[in-house]
Design a protein around this motif. Structure first.
Motif, PDB file in Angstrom:
ATOM      1  N   ILE A  45       0.580  -1.109   0.130  1.00 45.16           N
ATOM      2  CA  ILE A  45      -0.014   0.422  -0.375  1.00 45.16           C
ATOM      3  C   ILE A  45       0.852   1.177   0.152  1.00 45.16           C
ATOM      4  O   ILE A  45       1.756   1.690   0.797  1.00 45.16           O
ATOM      5  N   ALA A  46       1.072   2.086  -1.011  1.00 44.62           N
ATOM      6  CA  ALA A  46       1.234   3.299  -0.700  1.00 44.62           C
ATOM      7  C   ALA A  46       0.798   4.353   0.518  1.00 44.62           C
ATOM      8  O   ALA A  46      -0.830   4.646   0.331  1.00 44.62           O
ATOM      9  N   VAL A  47       1.455   5.025   1.258  1.00 42.28           N
ATOM     10  CA  VAL A  47       0.543   5.083   2.821  1.00 42.28           C
ATOM     11  C   VAL A  47       0.623   6.666   2.183  1.00 42.28           C
ATOM     12  O   VAL A  47       0.911   7.780   1.357  1.00 42.28           O
ATOM     13  N   GLU A  48      -1.217   7.217   2.425  1.00 42.54           N
ATOM     14  CA  GLU A  48      -1.649   8.587   2.288  1.00 42.54           C
ATOM     15  C   GLU A  48      -1.415   9.087   3.444  1.00 42.54           C
ATOM     16  O   GLU A  48      -1.366  10.326   3.979  1.00 42.54           O
ATOM     17  N   THR A  49      -2.056   8.585   4.695  1.00 43.49           N
ATOM     18  CA  THR A  49      -2.880   9.003   5.821  1.00 43.49           C
ATOM     19  C   THR A  49      -2.190   8.027   7.040  1.00 43.49           C
ATOM     20  O   THR A  49      -2.950   6.781   6.927  1.00 43.49           O
ATOM     21  N   LEU A 101      -4.351   2.887   8.336  1.00 46.59           N
ATOM     22  CA  LEU A 101      -3.908   3.740   7.354  1.00 46.59           C
ATOM     23  C   LEU A 101      -4.859   3.651   6.477  1.00 46.59           C
ATOM     24  O   LEU A 101      -5.175   2.814   5.980  1.00 46.59           O
ATOM     25  N   GLY A 103      -4.596   4.604   2.295  1.00 47.58           N
ATOM     26  CA  GLY A 103      -3.752   5.035   1.018  1.00 47.58           C
ATOM     27  C   GLY A 103      -3.806   4.465  -0.170  1.00 47.58           C
ATOM     28  O   GLY A 103      -5.480   3.535  -0.283  1.00 47.58           O
ATOM     29  N   THR A 104      -3.124   3.698  -1.008  1.00 47.26           N
ATOM     30  CA  THR A 104      -3.423   3.655  -2.509  1.00 47.26           C
ATOM     31  C   THR A 104      -3.092   2.150  -2.760  1.00 47.26           C
ATOM     32  O   THR A 104      -1.674   1.952  -2.653  1.00 47.26           O
ATOM     33  N   ARG A 121      -8.007   2.347  -3.578  1.00 48.79           N
ATOM     34  CA  ARG A 121      -7.773   3.118  -2.112  1.00 48.79           C
ATOM     35  C   ARG A 121      -8.749   2.209  -1.069  1.00 48.79           C
ATOM     36  O   ARG A 121      -9.414   2.411  -1.363  1.00 48.79           O
ATOM     37  N   ASP A 152       4.084   9.787   3.230  1.00 45.91           N
ATOM     38  CA  ASP A 152       4.319   9.192   2.246  1.00 45.91           C
ATOM     39  C   ASP A 152       5.205   8.049   2.863  1.00 45.91           C
ATOM     40  O   ASP A 152       6.094   8.040   3.766  1.00 45.91           O
ATOM     41  N   TYR A 154       5.164   3.606   2.307  1.00 48.10           N
ATOM     42  CA  TYR A 154       4.453   2.189   1.755  1.00 48.10           C
ATOM     43  C   TYR A 154       4.305   1.174   3.406  1.00 48.10           C
ATOM     44  O   TYR A 154       5.145   1.333   4.140  1.00 48.10           O
TER      45      TYR A 154
END
Length: 358
Positions: A45-49, A101, A103-104, A121, A152, A154
Motif C-alpha cells: 500500500i502506498a501510504v496517504e495517512t 492507515l 492509502g492506494t 484506495r 508518504d 508504504y
C-alpha cells in the motif's frame, strides 16, 4: 518467488518477523522486515495517512507536553519516526497499540486472497502495531496536534490481513475516522441483540459517549433495540456536543476513573447498566466500569488503555458477577455496519464531521 526469500510466506506474517525470529507473531515482535518486495500473498500500500489510536496518541502527546501545557511537535514527530524506523511498524512502546492507515494499492502478489487491485484506495483494518511500515517523507506535513498524520511511504498487508475500499460518497478523512473504530458498534450490536433475543431491552452505559467509538456504540445500541442509554463525558463541552443529539437518554458528566463518583452519577441517571461499554482512552477506568454495571451484566472494554489484569482482579475484589469482553476490533462486516450507521444516523454524522473541523 525470488530466491532472496529464504522463508516461505505465512498468512499471518511470521515470515516478516526479524526479532525474535520464528518466536512471535508480528504484533508481539520487536522488529519487522519492511522490504518493499512482496511475498506471493502480500499486498503493498502506498501510504496517504496514518491514524494513531487514541490511547497511543494521548500518551505520546502528553510525553512531549511541557509544564506550560505546550506541545513540542518536533519532538513528538521525532519519536514517531524513531518508533517506525526501529521497529519496522508503528507500535507505541508504552501502550502497545498502533492505529491504522489509508492509502492506494500499488502492488498485489499473485497469491493474495484479499480481493484488492492496483489503484484501489483502501483503509487497513488491522493494527499498525503489526503492519510492516516505511515512512519516506519525515512526516513533515504533520503538526503533531492530531492523531491523523499525512505521510508518504508504504505498508505491507499479509495474506490474512483485512482492508476495505474507501467509499466514494465520503471524504477519506471521514471514512478513516469511522473505520478506525468500526469494531465497537458491531460488537455492541451483537451483545445488545443477545439480550433482546431473551426478551430484554437492556440499559447501556457508554463511558466516553461523545467520542468516535462512543457515539457509534450509542447508535448501535439504538439500532439493536436497547432500552435506557446513559453516556458519560468528562466535561461540559462534550456534554453540550452530545446533548444536541438523541443518541443518549441521559448524559452524565463525571470522571470515569472515580469508582464511587461514577457509580453514584450513573445510579442517579437510572443505572447500574446491563451493558457497559468503555471507550475512554485513559487508564484506571476498569473498576469504575465494573461498579457501574448490574450483577449479571456485561462490560465491553474497547480502550487500548485498559489494564485487563486490573479488570479481572477488580471484578473479583468487588464480588461482581459480570461478563467482561475484550473488544478486539474485528467482527465480520464491521466496516460496512459502521459506515451504514454514519450514513443513516444524522446525529452520528454530525458528531464525526464536527471532529474534522477541530
Amino acid at each position: 518467488m525470488s530466491t532472496e526469500f529464504v522463508t516461505p510466506s505465512s498468512p499471518v506474517g511470521l515470515h516478516r518477523v526479524l526479532e525474535p525470529a520464528g518466536q512471535s507473531l508480528p504484533q508481539a515482535a520487536a522488529r519487522l522486515d519492511t522490504r518493499a518486495q512482496l511475498w506471493p500473498d502480500e499486498v503493498r500500500i502506498a501510504v496517504e495517512t496514518l491514524n494513531l489510536d487514541a490511547a497511543s496518541y494521548r500518551q505520546l502527546a502528553e510525553s512531549h507536553t511541557g509544564g506550560d501545557g505546550r506541545l513540542n511537535p518536533m519532538a513528538l514527530r521525532a519519536q514517531v519516526l524513531d518508533i517506525i524506523a526501529t521497529r519496522g511498524k508503528m507500535q507505541n512502546p508504552v501502550t502497545g497499540s498502533g492505529g491504522m492507515l489509508i492509502g492506494t494499492v500499488e502492488a498485489v502478489g499473485p497469491e493474495s486472497s484479499l480481493g484488492l487491485a492496483v489503484g484501489d484506495r483502501v483503509a487497513t483494518l488491522v493494527s499498525l502495531s503489526l503492519t510492516p511500515l516505511v515512512v519516506t517523507d519525515g512526516l513533515v506535513r504533520w503538526d503533531g496536534r492530531s492523531e491523523r498524520i499525512p505521510a508518504d511511504g508504504y505498508a505491507i498487508l499479509f495474506g490474512r490481513s483485512i482492508a476495505a475500499r474507501l467509499p466514494n460518497d465520503l471524504s477519506p478523512d471521514l471514512a478513516l475516522m469511522v473505520m478506525d473504530v468500526c469494531g465497537a458498534p458491531a460488537l455492541v450490536r451483537r451483545v445488545v441483540q443477545s439480550y433482546a433475543a431473551r426478551g430484554a431491552a437492556p440499559s447501556v452505559l457508554v463511558l466516553g459517549g461523545a467520542g468516535k467509538s462512543g457515539s457509534l456504540a450509542l447508535a448501535a445500541a439504538v439500532d439493536a433495540g436497547a432500552g435506557r442509554r446513559i453516556a458519560v463525558v468528562p466535561n461540559e463541552f462534550e456534554a453540550q456536543r452530545l446533548g444536541t443529539t438523541t443518541l443518549a437518554d441521559h448524559i452524565v458528566q463525571a470522571d470515569a476513573r472515580s469508582p464511587l463518583g461514577l457509580s453514584e452519577a450513573v445510579t442517579a441517571a437510572g443505572g447500574p447498566a446491563d451493558i457497559t461499554v468503555v471507550c475512554v482512552d485513559v487508564p484506571g477506568c476498569e473498576q469504575p466500569a465494573i461498579l457501574s454495571t448490574a450483577q449479571g451484566g456485561t462490560v465491553i472494554f474497547f480502550s487500548m488503555a485498559t489494564n485487563f489484569a486490573a479488570a479481572a482482579l477488580g471484578a473479583e475484589g468487588l464480588a461482581a458477577d459480570v461478563t467482561m469482553l475484550v473488544g478486539n476490533g474485528y467482527v465480520p462486516g464491521h466496516a460496512d455496519y459502521a459506515l451504514e450507521l454514519l450514513r443513516g444516523n444524522p446525529d452520528v454524522r454530525s458528531m464525526f464531521e464536527a471532529r474534522l473541523t477541530h
